[in-house]
Design an enzyme around this catalytic site. Structure first.
Site, PDB file in Angstrom:
ATOM      1  N   GLY A  51       4.022  21.214  -2.212  1.00 25.25           N
ATOM      2  CA  GLY A  51       3.376  21.426  -0.920  1.00 25.25           C
ATOM      3  C   GLY A  51       2.533  22.676  -0.979  1.00 25.25           C
ATOM      4  CB  CYS A  78       5.836  22.393  -7.276  1.00 22.53           C
ATOM      5  SG  CYS A  78       4.687  23.762  -7.237  1.00 22.53           S
ATOM      6  CE1 TYR A  79       7.198  25.452   0.614  1.00 19.49           C
ATOM      7  CE2 TYR A  79       8.227  23.304   0.939  1.00 19.49           C
ATOM      8  CZ  TYR A  79       7.935  24.574   1.400  1.00 19.49           C
ATOM      9  OH  TYR A  79       8.365  24.967   2.638  1.00 19.49           O
ATOM     10  CG  HIS A 165       2.888  19.355  -9.844  1.00 17.35           C
ATOM     11  ND1 HIS A 165       3.246  18.862  -8.611  1.00 17.35           N
ATOM     12  CD2 HIS A 165       2.513  20.635  -9.645  1.00 17.35           C
ATOM     13  CE1 HIS A 165       3.097  19.810  -7.702  1.00 17.35           C
ATOM     14  NE2 HIS A 165       2.655  20.903  -8.310  1.00 17.35           N
ATOM     15  CD  GLU A 167       3.999  15.362  -9.320  1.00 17.83           C
ATOM     16  OE1 GLU A 167       4.917  15.693 -10.092  1.00 17.83           O
ATOM     17  OE2 GLU A 167       3.613  16.081  -8.383  1.00 17.83           O
ATOM     18  CB  SER A 219     -12.659  -9.290   3.412  1.00 18.68           C
ATOM     19  OG  SER A 219     -11.908  -8.807   2.305  1.00 18.68           O
ATOM     20  N   GLY A 220     -12.582 -11.559   0.966  1.00 19.18           N
ATOM     21  CA  GLY A 220     -13.004 -11.739  -0.426  1.00 19.18           C
ATOM     22  C   GLY A 220     -12.539 -10.596  -1.308  1.00 19.18           C
ATOM     23  N   GLY A 221     -12.006  -9.554  -0.707  1.00 16.25           N
ATOM     24  CA  GLY A 221     -11.463  -8.437  -1.481  1.00 16.25           C
ATOM     25  C   GLY A 221     -10.078  -8.799  -2.015  1.00 16.25           C
ATOM     26  CB  VAL A 222      -7.987  -7.262  -4.675  1.00 11.12           C
ATOM     27  CG1 VAL A 222      -7.786  -5.857  -4.197  1.00 11.12           C
ATOM     28  CG2 VAL A 222      -6.790  -7.710  -5.493  1.00 11.12           C
ATOM     29  CG  ASP A 223      -6.112  -5.008  -0.298  1.00 16.82           C
ATOM     30  OD1 ASP A 223      -5.801  -4.954  -1.497  1.00 16.82           O
ATOM     31  OD2 ASP A 223      -6.543  -4.022   0.342  1.00 16.82           O
ATOM     32  CB  SER A 224      -8.007 -10.466   2.711  1.00 18.33           C
ATOM     33  OG  SER A 224      -9.239 -10.589   2.049  1.00 18.33           O
ATOM     34  CB  SER A 225      -8.225 -12.622  -2.408  1.00 14.82           C
ATOM     35  OG  SER A 225      -9.537 -12.462  -1.940  1.00 14.82           O
ATOM     36  CE  LYS A 371      -7.371  -2.315  -3.483  1.00 14.90           C
ATOM     37  NZ  LYS A 371      -7.868  -2.710  -2.169  1.00 14.90           N
TER      38      LYS A 371
END
Ligand code: XMP
Length: 515
Positions: A51, A78-79, A165, A167, A219-225, A371
């Protein structure tokens, strides 16, 4: 499950993703989450994020001290480590020299948390405060040249802290450390897999929806498809996919989308041709925010009308993703005053951005996913690479790549120029070298000469960028040959354009899109 308590670090989401890479489910919660709520969630471990604050600052975020009594392993990063030390009775002070960037980790105890972490391996540091006295029961596991307590542990209680860190990608053995925490210390099983997710999501959708009807705005994007595929597997023809063509898509895309879904995937799409309506709505509008607002409103209007026509529907499916629902510490918090500062750069318009008061119940089967996890699910349910790995495309489409007024003629100019950019990049196998590669049309005109004729026409801007997540971006350095071919083709083949310029601005200070 593991829980990440977020103290406003820019890396909290990244920690969650790293844990999920070990096939263990993780969630980010606000640092304000009570120990009681955590106990009810029954996680196998807790990670305290980094943080921007100092543990001694007036408004420093603190976790509920009762979490130290839960008997659950904790890793402070860290924090998070400094807070652990402070709350358990040790001491943290401003270091004589902070440590920023790469540091070599010298290992004092190679077991447990640091198994398979190489002595001398590089870890990413970013801290001004340091631990100067350990709480009772703690020991040092590793140090760096500047930081005597770079990794610490209280083995009996299962409390661990790292000043670096693990990550971030620059921390070479960071993932090994995370795996040690996840598997050996928290004793998690690798059950978070794409297949398990798909099975569970299909079961849940079936149980919830029963025999009712579901509407999805595609929409044709990856999420809605991906959502369309998943829902179609779950409930077949109870799903209706609606695609609203606002007229701002790229050349050939609406036709391609409908063809792919209808003919190849056998998922029926209700195609709504609304091009004229949208163009009318933004006629004469030059202000970018006003344009976005009007397109967003019109989308909702068309959506409402068409859903009535095709309905009634009981459920609306939305492609909400995990980053949209994270209940994290507000990262836009002024560390001095604790005040929230919201900075709006652009209002995004998405198919998902429908108002809450629509008369539907929502189903959001992707709301637990990042994503990259959606892409994996997309692949596993049979979505082709063409969609899974499609470059991002903004909801308002080409309308925000035409600066100034959007007209049918300008849309045609940009569509043709954009097509050339895409074609040249694809033909050279470079599509995946760029986060986005596109053209922008400027409303100004400049003088040129073609043959013996003077021309006075618009410039096209080429925007080719690399990025990890769209939050920051760098302009790409393509070959001169690629730039040359694209420029020649656009000027020769697209009427109304006599000049091509290349945008060499990173984000920040620029943004990826021009509006
Ligand atoms: P900027 O221009 O803000 O864009 O640097 C960051 C990323 O977001 C995309 N973008 C949008 N995506 N709806 C979307 O779904 C929008 O209204 C929108 N505006 C920008 C942009 O293409 C880039 O990938």
């Amino acid at each position: 499950m593991l829980i990440i308590l977020d103290f406003g670090s820019q890396y909290s989401e990244l920690i969650a993703r790293r844990i999920r890479e070990t096939q263990v489910y993780s969630e980010v919660l606000s640092y304000r989450t009570s120990a009681e709520k955590i106990r009810q969630l029954n996680p196998k471990g807790i990670i305290l994020s980094g943080g921007p604050s100092s543990v001694y600052a007036d408004h420093a975020p603190k976790c509920d001290p009762a979490i130290w009594e839960l008997g659950i392993p904790v890793l402070g990063v860290c924090y998070g480590m400094q807070l652990m030390v402070q709350q358990l009775g040790g001491q943290v002070e401003t270091a004589e020299r902070g440590e920023y960037g790469k540091a070599s980790l010298h290992i004092d105890d190679p077991t447990d948390l640091l198994t398979n972490v190489g002595d001398g391996s590089t870890m990413w540091m970013s801290h001004g405060d340091s631990v100067t006295r350990l709480p009772q029961g703690f020991e040092v596991l590793a140090h760096t040249d500047n930081t005597p307590s770079a990794a610490i542990a209280n083995h009996d209680q299962g409390f661990y802290g790292v000043q670096f860190h693990p990550e971030v990608v620059h921390s070479v053995d960071g993932q090994a450390l995370i795996r040690n925490f996840v598997y050996h210390i928290c004793r998690c099983e690798p059950t978070w897999t794409t297949e398990a997710f798909v099975e569970e999501a299909i079961r849940e959708v079936r149980a919830k929806v029963g025999t009712k009807r579901v509407l999805l705005a595609l929409s044709g994007g990856v999420d809605s498809s991906t959502l369309a595929f998943l829902l179609h597997q779950a409930i077949g023809d109870q799903l209706t996919c609606m695609f609203i063509d606002q007229g701002f898509m790229r050349k050939g895309e609406p036709e391609r989308l409908v063809e792919l879904f209808d003919q190849q995937f056998h998922i029926k799409v209700e195609y709504v041709q609304a091009r004229t309506r949208f163009l009318e709505k933004i006629k004469g509008i030059t202000d970018p925010e006003e344009k976005r607002k009007r397109i967003g409103h019109e989308f909702i209007r068309v959506f409402e009308e068409e859903s009535k026509r095709l309905g009634p529907f009981d459920y609306l499916a939305q492609g909400t993703l995990y980053p949209d629902v994270i209940e994290s510490a507000d990262t836009n918090v002024d560390p001095k005053t604790g005040e929230r500062v919201a900075v709006k750069i652009k209002s995004h318009h998405n198919v998902g951005g429908l108002p809450k008061d629509l008369q539907f119940k929502l189903i959001e089967p992707l709301r637990k996913l990042f994503k990259d996890e959606v892409r994996n699910v997309g692949r596993s349910v049979g979505l082709p690479n063409e969609i899974v790995r499609r470059q991002p495309f903004p909801g308002p489409g080409l309308a925000i790549r035409i600066l100034g007024e959007v007209t049918a003629e300008r849309l045609n100019i940009l569509r043709d120029a954009d097509y050339i950019v895409r074609e040249e990049i694809r033909n050279r196998g470079l599509y995946h070298d760029f986060w986005q590669a596109f053209a922008v049309l400027l409303p100004v005109r400049s003088v040129g000469v073609m043959g013996d004729q003077r021309t006075y026409a618009h410039p096209i801007v080429l925007r080719l960028v690399s990025s990890e997540d769209g939050m920051t971006a760098d302009w790409s350095r393509p070959s001169y040959n690629l730039l040359e071919v694209i420029s020649n083709r656009i000027v020769n083949e697209v009427d109304g354009v006599n000049r091509v310029v290349y945008d060499i601005t990173s984000k920040p200070p620029g943004t990826i899109e021009w509006e």
